[in-house]
Design a protein around this motif. Structure first.
Motif: not given
Ligand code: F3S
Length: 416
Positions: A80, A119, A301, A360, A362-363, A380
């Motif tokens: 991602p 991912c 995720c 996502c 987190n990114d 995660k």
């Molecule tokens: Fe993928 Fe983002 Fe989760 S890169 S594994 S959706 S933290």
């Protein structure tokens, strides 16, 4: 390391600067890790493709490589990025930030990568086979392809993965060597847990196994069965709370048809019993607030599969996301396109949910959303979000996540 005549020519710069530098870096990596030689790879998966990871230094490196004519020579996919390329404005991404991510995308595409921005490349466009050597980054994908498919890759790092993609080679050490793929730590599920094992338990077990195993190879016994998605949900937290790059589940993953095969005939260095009590305890670490207010519900995720998209749409069941709550579903563009054809994307959006592709939670930059309370079904996300997004987190089942989005509060008692 013993290099072939061709590899020595590359190291001498006879094939141009990008290959010379790549060979220099991979040779050094191999020497440090005791590799004997280079081996060909079937594919690569790159992680430093998001602006969050690459930054300006990454842009400089990629621009120089492009200018020198660098090209990848094996199928190479991308993790991602830091924006949803179609909807970054809707996700309140600052324009200058989006511009820099687009520059990275253009540079990488000029080197011939496949712009999957996902991912879960193993669902599509980069599907490894058993026994193939690869150069993959993205910890969750590394754990998945090593363990569930039986392909062979070490946990590559940013830019080193690109060197491997440019050469189509990796130094042979670590998980490329069959004798290094034997289990080390045995996790034995107690019968009460095996009998009750459900969707919820896969990310929790992954979270727990990662914490205990660290960088060793865990072997799990007592799991009654697992779907592709459940193994994905296990892989991601195991590779986050620990550095698990390979796991075996006896009777389920391909290098563990028996316990003996999983350990390559050796004895486990450590044995760990896991029952419902250990699972409950692990869940207590996966969320620090006890429910109540919900700002954002984060699903997908690792990136959601088509079956997960169907499930979200069905669980919403025509209801609306509660006012003041965001429901975000992360996936890749191909799954999204299929989910749209099948009516799932529209069902999620009609409810007021948002589909985020190519990135996502987190990114991407989220400061303008001011989220404080995240609810998720991902081990995660539960591990990283308190630091990356800065939220408190509540981990629960997919069904309870959807209920939290619709009702605007957490209504279940997940720890029973
Ligand atoms: Fe993928 Fe983002 Fe989760 S890169 S594994 S959706 S933290």
């Amino acid at each position: 390391m013993e290099l072939t005549r061709e590899e020595k020519r590359i190291l001498d710069g006879e094939e141009g600067e990008p290959k010379r530098v790549s060979m220099r870096i991979l040779t050094r990596l191999g020497e440090v890790n005791g590799a004997d030689r280079m081996i060909p790879i079937a594919s690569a998966h790159l992680v430093a493709c998001s602006y969050q990871i690459a930054g300006e230094a990454g842009i400089e490196i990629y621009a120089r490589l492009v200018q020198q004519g660098a090209k990848v020579c094996v199928p190479t996919t991308l993790d991602p990025g830091s924006i949803d390329f179609k909807r970054w404005k809707e996700f309140k991404t600052p324009e200058d930030y989006a511009d820099r991510q687009i520059v990275i995308a253009e540079l990488l595409e000029r080197m011939g990568v496949i712009p999957t921005w996902s991912c879960t490349p193993y669902y599509l466009l980069n599907v490894p086979r058993f026994g193939q050597d690869l150069a993959w980054s993205e910890s969750s994908a590394v754990a998945f392809v090593n363990s569930v498919i039986g392909a062979r890759t070490n946990r590559m790092s940013a830019y080193v993965d690109l060197c491997a993609a440019i050469l189509g080679l990796v130094p042979r050490f670590g998980l490329h060597i069959p004798e290094n793929r034997g289990g080390e730590v045995l996790f034995e599920l107690e019968p009460e847990l095996s009998d009750a094992f459900s969707d919820l338990h896969f990310p929790v077990l992954g979270y727990l196994v990662g914490q205990i195993t660290e960088d060793k190879i865990p072997v799990i016994t007592g799991l009654p069965g697992a779907t592709f998605d459940q193994l994905k949900a296990f892989s991601a937290p195991a590779a986050s709370t620990g550095a698990v790059a390979l796991f075996h589940i006896v009777g389920i993953t391909p290098e563990a048809r028996t316990l003996d095969e999983a350990f390559l005939g050796r004895k486990p260095a450590k044995r760990v019993g896991v029952g419902l009590r250990e699972i409950r305890k692990a869940m207590e670490n996966m969320g620090v607030y006890d429910g109540g207010r919900v700002d954002v519900v984060g699903l997908g995720c690792p990136h959601a599969s088509i079956d997960q998209m169907r499930r979200y749409a069905e669980l919403i069941g025509g209801r609306k996301v509660h006012e003041g709550v965001e429901l975000w579903v992360c996936t890749n563009e191909i799954v999204e396109a299929m989910a749209r054809k099948m009516g799932y994307s529209d069902a999620i959006e009609r409810a007021g949910g948002r589909i985020m592709t190519g990135t996502c939670l987190n990114d991407c930059p989220l400061s303008s959303w001011n989220f404080q309370y995240l609810v998720t079904d991902s081990g995660k996300f539960a591990y990283y979000s308190p630091t990356t997004v800065g939220t408190e987190c509540y981990f629960t089942t997919t069904q309870s996540c959807i209920e939290a989005a619709v009702r605007g509060r957490i209504v279940e008692e997940r720890r029973k």
